[in-house]
Design a protein around this motif. Structure first.
Motif, PDB file in Angstrom:
ATOM      1  N   ARG A   1       0.847  -1.206   0.000  1.00 51.58           N
ATOM      2  CA  ARG A   1       0.000   0.000   0.000  1.00 51.58           C
ATOM      3  C   ARG A   1       0.878   1.251   0.000  1.00 51.58           C
ATOM      4  O   ARG A   1       0.628   2.227  -0.704  1.00 51.58           O
ATOM      5  CB  ARG A   1      -0.928  -0.009   1.214  1.00 51.58           C
ATOM      6  CG  ARG A   1      -1.951   1.117   1.217  1.00 51.58           C
ATOM      7  CD  ARG A   1      -2.935   0.974   2.358  1.00 51.58           C
ATOM      8  NE  ARG A   1      -2.315   1.149   3.658  1.00 51.58           N
ATOM      9  CZ  ARG A   1      -2.247   0.224   4.611  1.00 51.58           C
ATOM     10  NH1 ARG A   1      -2.783  -0.969   4.419  1.00 51.58           N
ATOM     11  NH2 ARG A   1      -1.653   0.478   5.753  1.00 51.58           N
ATOM     12  N   MET A   2       1.957   1.205   0.808  1.00 52.35           N
ATOM     13  CA  MET A   2       2.878   2.346   0.864  1.00 52.35           C
ATOM     14  C   MET A   2       3.575   2.534  -0.480  1.00 52.35           C
ATOM     15  O   MET A   2       3.741   3.654  -0.963  1.00 52.35           O
ATOM     16  CB  MET A   2       3.915   2.135   1.966  1.00 52.35           C
ATOM     17  CG  MET A   2       3.330   2.294   3.359  1.00 52.35           C
ATOM     18  SD  MET A   2       4.376   1.573   4.648  1.00 52.35           S
ATOM     19  CE  MET A   2       5.748   2.708   4.660  1.00 52.35           C
ATOM     20  N   GLY A   3       3.965   1.430  -1.109  1.00 53.28           N
ATOM     21  CA  GLY A   3       4.631   1.518  -2.403  1.00 53.28           C
ATOM     22  C   GLY A   3       3.708   2.115  -3.456  1.00 53.28           C
ATOM     23  O   GLY A   3       4.113   2.963  -4.255  1.00 53.28           O
ATOM     24  N   VAL A   4       2.441   1.690  -3.419  1.00 48.34           N
ATOM     25  CA  VAL A   4       1.463   2.223  -4.377  1.00 48.34           C
ATOM     26  C   VAL A   4       1.276   3.720  -4.148  1.00 48.34           C
ATOM     27  O   VAL A   4       1.208   4.513  -5.084  1.00 48.34           O
ATOM     28  CB  VAL A   4       0.122   1.470  -4.233  1.00 48.34           C
ATOM     29  CG1 VAL A   4      -0.993   2.202  -4.964  1.00 48.34           C
ATOM     30  CG2 VAL A   4       0.257   0.051  -4.761  1.00 48.34           C
ATOM     31  N   ALA A   5       1.226   4.114  -2.868  1.00 53.60           N
ATOM     32  CA  ALA A   5       1.046   5.538  -2.552  1.00 53.60           C
ATOM     33  C   ALA A   5       2.182   6.363  -3.148  1.00 53.60           C
ATOM     34  O   ALA A   5       1.952   7.416  -3.747  1.00 53.60           O
ATOM     35  CB  ALA A   5       0.996   5.723  -1.041  1.00 53.60           C
ATOM     36  N   LYS A   6       3.387   5.877  -3.010  1.00 56.05           N
ATOM     37  CA  LYS A   6       4.512   6.620  -3.572  1.00 56.05           C
ATOM     38  C   LYS A   6       4.462   6.603  -5.092  1.00 56.05           C
ATOM     39  O   LYS A   6       4.692   7.621  -5.750  1.00 56.05           O
ATOM     40  CB  LYS A   6       5.836   6.008  -3.092  1.00 56.05           C
ATOM     41  CG  LYS A   6       7.036   6.756  -3.633  1.00 56.05           C
ATOM     42  CD  LYS A   6       8.349   6.247  -3.031  1.00 56.05           C
ATOM     43  CE  LYS A   6       9.518   7.000  -3.663  1.00 56.05           C
ATOM     44  NZ  LYS A   6      10.806   6.457  -3.250  1.00 56.05           N
TER      45      LYS A   6
END
Lengths: 592, 444, 141
Positions: A155-160
């Motif tokens: 989820r964090m990777g997608v956000a970035k």
């Protein structure tokens, strides 16, 4: 706060700097930033991830995230199969952002980036998520938690990834010429090697002749050839080389610019020369420490320094019968803690010379450790002992005493190994001193914006693994300007500096990974904090239409981000690590 | 004759790695041949490096990755040079790629196979202090991160019996185990050759007076280095061999086998600094530990080296005792070694006869000589290189061409040509790149 | 402050620098050193990149603890980055008190690329610390 100096040449160079090279094959424009279409590829890595993290569940989860257009799992993303699947998916699903959740970026990131490029996607639209080293391998007995963590990391990777932007790697061209400052053995060796490789070299020497310190030396160690005869062919080659321009009796007045484009001004007092180079080599050598006040120097005429001894030997004077050499004078003391490295070698050289010419001569070397390191110097040490040179160990807290009124007659020394004070007859006393930095090294250091260490010698980028480079790109260091070095070592260093300088010049350009900082001039207030904070002198203040603003030289910038965090206005950002990108990861962590 | 713009580098320690990176950056194709399964060499075995006390593998690993990942570098690990023909500008080299019995295209370095392998053998990386498996990765940060099966110790390969073991094959999810893999010979055509084979530690067993091999608590410098390493067999705890206790005194003996008419005449150059570093590390781990360094001359000639010695003395309380010990015995009750030496440095002397004395310590570290690597002579012969009396590569014109061997087109850098430390080896490695560039650019 | 409730799963953010602490975390992984799963790593090139603003936003936003891990002083890949980080975060720690945030929720330390075990130890201890501090609901008066 200092006013940053902006020069005309830098501005010109900066404009010329930007010859962009698009990174990517096929259609490089696949970067519709308005509508991210993110592809998520979650790797099983065999059992390594899949045995702990429930990979299919993570893939399902990824599909629920906004802007994720496609998600799949691979057994081994890094395999031929995995990479093909990624490439095909990019094309088929028109992905414009790619996330691979697998191992550590430190090994496979270039591999996946290349795969993106091959599929026509700018490689900076790729983000790596580590769910192996940082997840499955360290939470092996907690599969539920590991799976939740993997989801959170994705989820964090997608956000970035939403905020990733295509980047073009700057290529800054490099002018194929070099400036070598210093015409001693190191400078000449570097100049010759570069010229032989095909580059134009400007060699600047302060004195009237080339040769440096060796001009004052009698015989060279270990071959005992005449220093002048050793230097002559080197000087001749340098002077005759069509690509080397030698400036004698000259000094460098200014060097502006950066790797690839240094504007240099040289003067000889009457005339100036201006030229451009791509790289600079500092080979300014060092000078002998004159031990004023030590042991009767300079009042007593027969108390001399090593170079003065060399002079005497060159002139072929009659050898004195009793020679006492005192080692470590002015070295390895509180005010000057370093070891002069080759002074023991030179003392041994001359001790052997004197004994070979006159076996009846008495030669004493008063020492505090004989630095005869390695194979050849140690061998010479043994030779000296075989010839009858006497080595007497003394201590710093009980130094020898030179006795004599109008000239030195004897030397008193407490012999540590026999515990007695000896009185040695002395016709000649040699105070073996180390080399110390050149008096103008501070000026040069400021001119080139390169640092010096605490002892005053120039400071390289890293003592162990980058001994010949400065932290500032394009400037290199060799010879005794870096640290007292004997001929062999100075020549090795000169070759090394030449290799370093030749590299960007051979390539013709320097390519910068696009993780550099950049400044938004609408937000920048020109406070200059970033300029002070940058370890690589990569930022300057430029006066433009809107006043004084910071400008990052992307060629010098190494992408540490110090300036970004220091900027009080948020004007400075780092490509690939912008505040928005990172804060979106933070938000993604918090939300569930 | 067209000069080949490719270079062969033999040996992938820090010197070989640096030479390869520089040459690759300069546009040459580099074939880097390394005998062991991973690049990295001796530097990977060090815990910290003097005088910065940098973590060794931390500064080495990025270079390893840069080298292996460079598009101009062809990495040939677990390979050896068989034959060299030709001359400068055009050498024809035959290289043997030894079979790993692992398909490197499939292996992901996950380590499942290692878990299952039942065969344990002495671990060379930890200088025999612990064991590794027959299928192994030499060290955690190995590059390439691919497993290798040691065919001399593998249960299946030594027996070649159907049904014998092959547990690794079962464990491997990627199907990377390939017991049918054969050795392969490749022929390379290169314009220049670089030798960077490094060093081996000298075995101090012949120095019977020091009891290495007899007395349990007498170990070598390299063994100590592995013990004190966080990634070593004891996780960085200095547990002495006899009883696993941490010693309260530690003695380093310098010049073991160096500067010695019975062994090696030369000075190995790095041991004084090495011992100082090890003493500092010991005191960092165990502040109450007393350390003694028995020396002849403290050779700290490099940049910041002298300051390092002063720091060792003043901040860490390392005691430097001048004297080369005559022998080491043992206290049978405690297992403590007893070092017998002369107090050679006298302050006042009423009696000029040196004081012979002894010191009982918890652990003795012999800072052994460093000699050219065992593969050295064979390679030198294949290349036609002259060696000097000590076995180092002879450099005919050291003053003007410090990296040129007697064979045109063949260069040597690092310890294989003269005892020297990491910065000097790195410098020479870059120096070699400059000479190769000069040679292959056409004009010399 | 609440006592550590059973089942409190803290949200911990760890900023790790590419050259040292991230690599140290990798080594911990390669060595299979087990640790609590409550932390998530965000990679930066250098600890100097870590903006105090991020830390404040994280803590104010509901993250229970933040770690900033860089290279040992003297080892920074960018020479002086970790010095800057050290000074910045020393200052921030003081400020956190003024903001009503318990400074113990910010942990700054140095981990080298070869210190897998140290990474494990630090993370394990900090997770414990945060568990004891309890969930972070925002400024604590």
């Amino acid at each position: 706060m200092e006013k940053a100096h902006i020069s005309r040449s830098q501005k010109l160079a900066g404009d010329r700097q930007i010859r962009r090279q698009t990174a990517g094959f096929g259609n490089p424009a696949r970067a519709n930033c308005d509508l991210p279409r993110i592809g998520v590829f979650v790797c099983h890595c065999g059992n390594n991830i899949g045995g702990v993290v429930r990979v299919p569940e993570v893939v399902e989860y990824a599909r629920t995230l906004p802007d994720v257009a496609y998600a799949e799992d691979n057994m081994y993303s890094c395999s031929e199969e995995g990479l093909s699947s990624i490439k095909e998916s990019i094309v088929r699903h028109k992905l414009n952002r790619v996330i691979v959740a697998s191992c550590t970026p430190r090994t496979h990131e270039p591999l996946f980036k290349r795969a993106c490029e091959e599929a026509g996607l700018n490689k900076y639209l790729f983000e790596f998520v580590n769910i192996r080293e940082h997840c499955s391998w360290i939470h092996m007995h907690a599969p539920d938690e590991a799976t939740e963590k993997a989801k959170a990391l994705v989820r964090m990777g997608v956000a970035k990834a939403r905020y990733l932007e295509p980047q073009e790697e700057f290529q800054s061209d490099v002018y194929p010429a070099a400036l070598v400052i210093g015409g001693g053995v190191a400078g000449m060796t570097a100049a010759l090697n570069l010229a032989n490789q095909g580059f134009v070299v400007h060699l600047v020497e302060r004195e009237a002749e080339l040769g440096g310190l060796l001009r004052g030396v009698n015989k060279v160690f270990p071959t005992y050839e005449d220093a002048g005869e050793f230097l002559a062919p080197l000087i001749q080659q340098v002077e005759n080389h069509p690509r080397i321009t030698t400036y004698l009796r000259s000094e460098v007045e200014s060097v502006e610019g950066f790797i690839g484009h240094f504007q240099v001004r040289v003067t000889n007092g009457h005339r100036e020369a201006e030229f451009e180079v791509g790289t600079v080599i500092v080979a300014t050598g060092a000078q002998e420490f004159k031990p004023y006040g030590y042991y009767g120097y300079p009042m007593l005429p027969n108390v001399v320094t090593p170079l003065e001894l060399e002079e005497m030997l060159k002139k072929g004077f009659e050898f004195p019968r009793n020679v006492v050499m005192i080692n470590c004078v002015g070295a390895r003391i509180a005010e000057r803690p370093y070891c002069g490295r080759f002074c023991c070698t030179a003392a041994l050289k001359n001790a052997v010379l004197i004994k070979e010419r006159d076996p009846r001569a008495k030669v004493y070397i008063l020492q505090r450790d004989v630095m005869a390191y390695g194979e050849h110097i140690e061998r010479h040490y043994r030779r000296a002992m075989e010839l009858g040179v006497r080595f007497i160990r003394y201590s710093l807290d009980r130094p020898p005493e030179v006795v004599g009124v109008r000239q030195a007659r004897e030397v008193k020394v407490f012999h540590q190994l026999i515990g007695k004070e000896l009185t040695l007859p002395a016709d000649l006393v040699v105070l073996v001193t180390p080399l110390v930095p050149q008096p103008d090294s501070e000026k040069l250091s400021r001119m080139l914006k390169v640092p010096r260490g605490s002892e005053g010698f120039f400071l390289e980028a890293h003592l162990k693994l980058r001994p010949i480079e400065f932290a500032t790109d394009g400037i290199y260091l060799c010879g005794s300007a870096r640290y007292p070095s004997n001929i062999i070592e100075s020549v090795s260093q000169a070759y090394a500096a030449s290799a370093k300088a030749a590299t960007p010049m051979r390539q013709g350009f320097v390519q910068v990974e696009a993780i550099t900082a950049f400044s938004d001039e609408h937000l920048c207030t020109g406070c200059g904090t970033c300029v002070l904070v940058c370890p690589f002198s990569a930022i300057e203040l430029r006066v433009g239409e809107n006043g004084q603003k910071s400008w990052v030289n992307a060629t010098q910038c190494k992408g540490c981000g110090s300036c970004v965090a220091a900027c009080p206005n948020g004007a400075m950002q780092q490509r690939g690590f912008t505040d928005r990108q990172v804060l979106s990861m933070v938000e993604a962590l918090v939300s569930s | 004759m067209k000069r080949k713009k490719a270079v062969l580098v033999i040996g992938a320690g820090i010197a070989g790695i640096q030479a390869s990176i520089d040459l690759a950056n300069m546009g040459f194709r580099v074939h880097l041949v390394e005998r062991t399964p991973s690049i990295g060499g001796r530097m990977a075995q060090l815990d910290k490096t003097f005088p910065t006390n940098d973590c060794s593998i931390c500064i080495l690993a990025p270079k390893m990755i840069e080298c292996a990942g460079h598009e101009n570098v062809n990495l040939l690990t677990y390979s050896e040079v068989l034959e060299v023909k030709g001359q400068a500008g055009d050498f024809r080299v035959k290289v043997l790629k030894k079979p790993r019995y692992v398909d490197v295209d499939k292996c992901t370095g996950c380590g499942e196979c290692v878990e299952k392998c039942p065969r344990r053998v002495p671990n060379e990386f930890n200088v025999g202090l612990d064991k590794r498996k027959a299928i192994y990765l030499p060290f955690p940060q190995a590059v390439p991160r691919k497993m290798t099966i040691d065919e001399e110790n593998c249960l299946y390969l030594t027996a070649r019996e159907k049904g014998r073991c092959r547990l690794c094959e079962q464990a491997c999810q990627a199907g990377a185990i390939d017991f049918e893999q054969k050795e392969e010979t490749v022929t390379l055509r290169v314009g220049a050759i670089v030798l960077a084979t490094g060093f081996d530690p000298y075995d101090p067993t012949p120095l019977k007076e020091y009891g290495y091999g007899q007395l349990a608590n007498v170990i070598t410098g390299l063994e100590y280095e592995r013990l004190i390493s966080a990634s070593g067999p004891t996780g960085g705890e200095l547990r002495r061999p006899s009883d696993g206790k941490v010693p309260d005194t530690l003695a380093f003996i310098q010049c073991v086998g160096s500067r010695d008419v019975h062994h090696n005449l030369y000075c190995s150059s790095v041991c004084c600094m090495h011992a100082t570093k090890e003493a500092i590390l010991a005191n960092e781990h165990y502040p109450n530990l007393k350390t003694f360094i028995f020396y002849t001359d403290v050779r700290a000639v490099g940049k910041r080296f002298q300051e390092y010695i002063t720091r060792a003395r003043q901040e860490y309380g390392v005691a430097y005792v001048r004297g080369r010990p005559g022998k080491i015995t043992e206290n049978p009750e405690t297992g403590n070694p007893i070092v017998w030496y002369d107090e050679t440095v006298l302050t006042e002397a009423e009696d000029p006869v040196r004081r012979a004395t002894s010191m009982e310590v918890g652990l003795v570290v012999l800072c052994q000589a460093l000699i050219p690597h065992s593969s050295h002579r064979e390679i030198a012969e294949k290349l036609g290189l002259k060696l000097d009396e000590a076995g180092f590569v002879d450099i005919p014109d050291r003053l003007s061409h410090p990296v040129d061997t007697n064979v045109p087109g063949v260069f040597a850098c690092g310890f294989c040509q003269t005892p020297q430390d990491i910065p000097d080896s790195v410098i020479q490695a870059s120096g070699v790149a400059a000479r190769v560039a000069e040679l292959l650019s056409g004009s010399l | 402050m609440e006592k550590s409730a059973d089942g409190f799963k803290p949200k911990i953010l760890a900023f790790c620098c590419n050259w040292c602490s991230y690599a140290g975390a990798d080594l911990a992984g390669v060595s299979r050193l087990q640790m609590p799963s409550d932390f998530r790593v965000i990679r930066v090139m250098c600890s100097a990149r870590v903006s105090p603003e991020w830390v404040i936003k994280a803590l104010a936003g509901g993250v229970d603890g933040v770690m900033v891990l860089g290279c040992h002083i003297g080892d920074c890949h960018y020479i002086s980055g970790n010095h800057r980080a050290k000074k910045r975060f020393a200052l921030l720690k003081e400020m956190l008190g003024y903001l009503g945030i318990n400074p113990a929720r910010l942990y700054v330390d140095w981990v080298s690329a070869s210190e897998g075990a140290r990474f494990q130890q630090i993370v394990t201890e900090f997770v414990e610390t945060v568990k004891e501090l309890g969930p972070h609901h925002g400024p604590e008066g």
